[in-house]
Motif scaffolding. Structure first.
Motif, PDB file in Angstrom:
ATOM      1  N   ASP A 177      -4.491  -1.377  -3.653  1.00 16.01           N
ATOM      2  CA  ASP A 177      -3.817  -0.084  -3.630  1.00 16.01           C
ATOM      3  C   ASP A 177      -4.069   0.699  -4.917  1.00 16.01           C
ATOM      4  OD1 ASP A 177      -2.203   1.929  -2.580  1.00 16.01           O
ATOM      5  OD2 ASP A 177      -0.393   1.109  -3.503  1.00 16.01           O
ATOM      6  N   PHE A 178      -5.337   0.904  -5.214  1.00 14.46           N
ATOM      7  CA  PHE A 178      -5.723   1.676  -6.392  1.00 14.46           C
ATOM      8  C   PHE A 178      -6.622   2.852  -6.009  1.00 14.46           C
ATOM      9  CE2 PHE A 178      -8.701   2.262 -10.056  1.00 14.46           C
ATOM     10  CZ  PHE A 178      -7.772   2.718 -10.990  1.00 14.46           C
ATOM     11  N   GLY A 179      -7.204   2.789  -4.805  1.00 13.59           N
ATOM     12  CA  GLY A 179      -8.201   3.773  -4.416  1.00 13.59           C
ATOM     13  C   GLY A 179      -7.730   5.207  -4.462  1.00 13.59           C
ATOM     14  N   ALA A 195       0.815  -1.224   0.000  1.00 10.77           N
ATOM     15  CA  ALA A 195       0.000   0.000   0.000  1.00 10.77           C
ATOM     16  C   ALA A 195       0.846   1.270   0.000  1.00 10.77           C
ATOM     17  CB  ALA A 195      -0.968   0.020   1.186  1.00 10.77           C
ATOM     18  N   HIS A 196       2.130   1.157  -0.347  1.00  9.34           N
ATOM     19  CA  HIS A 196       2.977   2.344  -0.427  1.00  9.34           C
ATOM     20  C   HIS A 196       3.083   2.880  -1.857  1.00  9.34           C
ATOM     21  CE1 HIS A 196       4.004   1.885   3.704  1.00  9.34           C
ATOM     22  NE2 HIS A 196       4.741   0.797   3.537  1.00  9.34           N
ATOM     23  N   GLY A 197       2.779   2.054  -2.844  1.00  6.90           N
ATOM     24  CA  GLY A 197       3.063   2.410  -4.222  1.00  6.90           C
ATOM     25  C   GLY A 197       2.239   3.561  -4.762  1.00  6.90           C
ATOM     26  N   ALA A 198       0.916   3.483  -4.633  1.00  5.20           N
ATOM     27  CA  ALA A 198       0.065   4.540  -5.186  1.00  5.20           C
ATOM     28  C   ALA A 198       0.380   5.881  -4.539  1.00  5.20           C
ATOM     29  CB  ALA A 198      -1.406   4.180  -5.002  1.00  5.20           C
ATOM     30  N   GLU A 199       0.552   5.888  -3.226  1.00  6.26           N
ATOM     31  CA  GLU A 199       0.865   7.131  -2.520  1.00  6.26           C
ATOM     32  C   GLU A 199       2.187   7.711  -3.004  1.00  6.26           C
ATOM     33  OE1 GLU A 199       0.524   8.752   2.061  1.00  6.26           O
ATOM     34  OE2 GLU A 199       1.082   6.659   1.733  1.00  6.26           O
ATOM     35  N   ALA A 200       3.192   6.846  -3.197  1.00  3.76           N
ATOM     36  CA  ALA A 200       4.497   7.320  -3.663  1.00  3.76           C
ATOM     37  C   ALA A 200       4.425   7.845  -5.090  1.00  3.76           C
ATOM     38  CB  ALA A 200       5.519   6.195  -3.561  1.00  3.76           C
ATOM     39  N   VAL A 201       3.651   7.190  -5.946  1.00  2.00           N
ATOM     40  CA  VAL A 201       3.489   7.658  -7.324  1.00  2.00           C
ATOM     41  C   VAL A 201       2.833   9.033  -7.343  1.00  2.00           C
ATOM     42  CG1 VAL A 201       2.206   7.264  -9.466  1.00  2.00           C
ATOM     43  CG2 VAL A 201       3.478   5.381  -8.415  1.00  2.00           C
ATOM     44  N   LEU A 202       1.770   9.196  -6.585  1.00  2.00           N
ATOM     45  CA  LEU A 202       1.061  10.474  -6.558  1.00  2.00           C
ATOM     46  C   LEU A 202       1.928  11.594  -5.984  1.00  2.00           C
ATOM     47  CD1 LEU A 202      -2.447   9.226  -5.439  1.00  2.00           C
ATOM     48  CD2 LEU A 202      -1.963  10.458  -7.540  1.00  2.00           C
ATOM     49  N   ALA A 203       2.813  11.250  -5.045  1.00  2.00           N
ATOM     50  CA  ALA A 203       3.670  12.256  -4.423  1.00  2.00           C
ATOM     51  C   ALA A 203       4.883  12.613  -5.280  1.00  2.00           C
ATOM     52  CB  ALA A 203       4.139  11.765  -3.046  1.00  2.00           C
ATOM     53  N   ALA A 240      -9.991   2.752   0.393  1.00  2.00           N
ATOM     54  CA  ALA A 240     -11.092   2.089  -0.295  1.00  2.00           C
ATOM     55  C   ALA A 240     -11.128   2.498  -1.764  1.00  2.00           C
ATOM     56  CB  ALA A 240     -12.413   2.439   0.367  1.00  2.00           C
ATOM     57  N   CYS A 241     -11.516   1.561  -2.625  1.00  2.00           N
ATOM     58  CA  CYS A 241     -11.730   1.861  -4.041  1.00  2.00           C
ATOM     59  C   CYS A 241     -13.205   2.167  -4.258  1.00  2.00           C
ATOM     60  CB  CYS A 241     -11.318   0.676  -4.912  1.00  2.00           C
ATOM     61  SG  CYS A 241      -9.553   0.319  -4.899  1.00  2.00           S
ATOM     62  N   ILE A 242     -13.475   3.374  -4.724  1.00  2.00           N
ATOM     63  CA  ILE A 242     -14.843   3.818  -5.017  1.00  2.00           C
ATOM     64  C   ILE A 242     -14.899   4.126  -6.512  1.00  2.00           C
ATOM     65  CG2 ILE A 242     -16.696   5.403  -4.422  1.00  2.00           C
ATOM     66  CD1 ILE A 242     -15.696   3.801  -2.046  1.00  2.00           C
ATOM     67  N   ASN A 243     -15.650   3.353  -7.258  1.00  2.00           N
ATOM     68  CA  ASN A 243     -15.704   3.535  -8.707  1.00  2.00           C
ATOM     69  C   ASN A 243     -16.552   4.731  -9.101  1.00  2.00           C
ATOM     70  OD1 ASN A 243     -14.068   1.363  -9.207  1.00  2.00           O
ATOM     71  ND2 ASN A 243     -15.646   0.078 -10.143  1.00  2.00           N
ATOM     72  N   ASP A 244     -15.975   5.590  -9.925  1.00  2.00           N
ATOM     73  CA  ASP A 244     -16.721   6.697 -10.511  1.00  2.00           C
ATOM     74  C   ASP A 244     -17.754   6.137 -11.492  1.00  2.00           C
ATOM     75  OD1 ASP A 244     -16.789   9.725 -11.413  1.00  2.00           O
ATOM     76  OD2 ASP A 244     -16.673   8.504 -13.235  1.00  2.00           O
ATOM     77  N   PRO A 245     -18.967   6.677 -11.526  1.00  2.00           N
ATOM     78  CA  PRO A 245     -20.001   6.139 -12.422  1.00  2.00           C
ATOM     79  C   PRO A 245     -19.607   6.160 -13.905  1.00  2.00           C
ATOM     80  CG  PRO A 245     -20.992   7.558 -10.766  1.00  2.00           C
ATOM     81  CD  PRO A 245     -19.510   7.708 -10.621  1.00  2.00           C
ATOM     82  N   ASP A 246     -18.977   7.246 -14.358  1.00  2.00           N
ATOM     83  CA  ASP A 246     -18.596   7.327 -15.776  1.00  2.00           C
ATOM     84  C   ASP A 246     -17.499   6.319 -16.112  1.00  2.00           C
ATOM     85  OD1 ASP A 246     -20.399   9.391 -16.112  1.00  2.00           O
ATOM     86  OD2 ASP A 246     -18.892  10.969 -15.889  1.00  2.00           O
ATOM     87  N   ALA A 247     -16.529   6.174 -15.229  1.00  2.00           N
ATOM     88  CA  ALA A 247     -15.444   5.226 -15.479  1.00  2.00           C
ATOM     89  C   ALA A 247     -15.960   3.797 -15.429  1.00  2.00           C
ATOM     90  CB  ALA A 247     -14.325   5.429 -14.461  1.00  2.00           C
ATOM     91  N   ALA A 248     -16.821   3.498 -14.455  1.00  2.00           N
ATOM     92  CA  ALA A 248     -17.399   2.158 -14.379  1.00  2.00           C
ATOM     93  C   ALA A 248     -18.219   1.845 -15.622  1.00  2.00           C
ATOM     94  CB  ALA A 248     -18.261   2.029 -13.122  1.00  2.00           C
ATOM     95  N   ALA A 249     -18.952   2.836 -16.121  1.00  2.00           N
ATOM     96  CA  ALA A 249     -19.763   2.629 -17.323  1.00  2.00           C
ATOM     97  C   ALA A 249     -18.887   2.325 -18.532  1.00  2.00           C
ATOM     98  CB  ALA A 249     -20.627   3.862 -17.594  1.00  2.00           C
ATOM     99  N   ALA A 250     -17.705   2.937 -18.607  1.00  2.00           N
ATOM    100  CA  ALA A 250     -16.789   2.656 -19.724  1.00  2.00           C
ATOM    101  C   ALA A 250     -16.336   1.201 -19.675  1.00  2.00           C
ATOM    102  CB  ALA A 250     -15.594   3.597 -19.674  1.00  2.00           C
ATOM    103  N   PHE A 251     -16.029   0.698 -18.485  1.00  5.31           N
ATOM    104  CA  PHE A 251     -15.659  -0.707 -18.345  1.00  5.31           C
ATOM    105  C   PHE A 251     -16.839  -1.614 -18.732  1.00  5.31           C
ATOM    106  CE2 PHE A 251     -11.839  -0.942 -15.237  1.00  5.31           C
ATOM    107  CZ  PHE A 251     -11.028  -1.471 -16.237  1.00  5.31           C
TER     108      PHE A 251
END
Length: 391
Positions: free
Chosen positions: A332-334, A138-146, A298-309
């Motif tokens: 670690d995607f949330g 769970a360190h990867g996403a935070e490090a990428v964003l930073a 937590a991973c919360i899917n955006d409605p538009d992105a979920a609809a694309a999938f």
């Protein structure tokens, strides 16, 4: 089912997945895996290659001819500290480390997208293929964003796929809203005093406190399905004393995992658990120290992105599983949802498949073109392709 890949291409991709599987690297150590990714996709001529992103992360950027959104597809680089139990010809060659979560397969799906983009550039905007480091901790996403380098490629949309044993092969589970829980590891140290086993009264043993704490955790188990009010505190490890017969224990370590649907309520759950542990330690005359680890949002899917999938899956005639999400697990995607419209999709790895993180798990090669096709279907909707996308 629509496929973007012929048999010869799938054979190349399968062989590359097997190569990755043999040389796993755990979180924070993915340097050679990252170099292999860059080398394998070099002839796809990305417009930009970002390395050392949030650690060993790699991002490949494919520009469209016209202005448009930035769409990021994300997979993971890291393996697990698990000894593989397998007679596969491509089993792990690194003792105690293996791709037991399928990240080798996820990387291969992403590489398939890159190879397709080599001849089918986005018509507009840009596609970013992110190979994220350190997902398992769970360190990867935070490090990428930073990382300041991420600022130049911040996406408007982010998408990820995770294989899931227990779902029928190539069936998909995706929806708007809650998809995974937030999760956090808690490590507790209790310190007393050792004694001769014939005179335990001269020491301060943590044994009673450990028993009380384990029992006390039961009150934090509420709800059975992921919804408001659900929470779990799961004991994962207890270590106490030395493996001898003449000494009573003077210290103990307890590890547990806390989880709730809401990331912002994790601190309150942590404090409730620690309050119980502090009181128990004080009553038993023990010193207490604690550390927290691996905070997965937590991973919360955006409605538009979920609809694309969902549209991409429908175009491929993939069967949906409508009663699977949200799940108790974490991913670690949330955090990517904080900077973009994001969606995580689960794709079935088979009903009789060993669960991920099991020592006999192996990613199904059949999912390589399916997962890649889902990603390409999303890109087709949001960016289009400068040349026909093979449908």
């Amino acid at each position: 089912m629509t496929s973007y890949f012929d048999d010869s291409e799938i054979a190349i991709l399968r062989a590359w997945r097997h190569k990755l599987h043999q040389f796993p690297e755990i979180s924070g150590e993915e340097a050679e895996t990252a170099r292999e990714v860059v080398s394998f996709l070099a002839d796809t001529s990305p417009d930009k290659v970002v390395t050392q992103l949030g650690g060993h992360g790699v991002a490949l950027v494919y520009e469209g001819a016209e202005a448009g959104p930035t769409v990021m597809l994300r997979c993971e680089l890291d393996a697990l500290q698990i000894h593989e139990i397998s007679d596969l010809p491509y089993r792990s060659r690194v003792d105690g480390k293996a791709h037991m979560c399928g990240h080798d397969g996820h990387m291969t799906m992403m590489a398939a997208v890159g190879r397709h983009l080599a001849g089918n550039r986005p018509a507009r905007g840009r596609a970013i293929l992110l190979f994220q480091p350190a997902e398992e901790t769970a360190h990867g996403a935070e490090a990428v964003l930073a990382d300041p380098k991420f600022g130049a490629i911040t996406p408007d949309y982010s998408f990820a796929i995770h294989n899931m044993p227990g779902l029928p092969l190539a069936h998909v589970a995706v929806a708007a809203g809650q998809i995974t829980c937030a999760s956090m590891g808690l490590r507790v140290e209790l310190t007393g005093k050792t004694a001769h086993a014939s005179m335990p009264e001269t020491g301060v043993s943590p044994a009673t406190a450990v028993a009380r704490i384990i029992t006390g955790l039961e009150k934090f188990q509420t709800g059975e399905v992921v919804a408001q009010g659900f929470q779990r505190v799961t004991l994962t490890s207890v270590q106490m004393g030395k493996p001898v017969f003449g000494i009573t224990p003077g210290s103990a370590e307890i590890r547990m995992t806390l989880r709730r649907p809401e990331s912002d309520k994790m601190p309150a759950l942590l404090e409730d658990v620690l309050s119980m542990i502090r009181a128990t330690a004080a009553e038993e005359g023990l010193a207490l120290a604690h550390t927290t680890h691996n905070f997965f949002r937590a991973c919360i899917n955006d409605p538009d992105a979920a609809a694309a999938f969902e549209t991409a899956a429908d175009r491929m005639n993939l069967s949906p599983v409508t009663d699977y999400v949200p799940i108790r697990g974490a991913e670690d995607f949330g955090l990517f949802g904080s900077c973009s419209k994001s969606a995580l999709l689960f794709i079935g790895a088979g009903m009789d498949k060993p669960m991920v993180h099991n020592p006999d798990y192996d990613f199904p090669d059949e999912l390589i073109p399916v997962g890649a096709g889902l990603f390409l279907g999303v890109l087709d909707q949001l960016l289009g392709f400068a040349q026909p996308a093979g449908r």
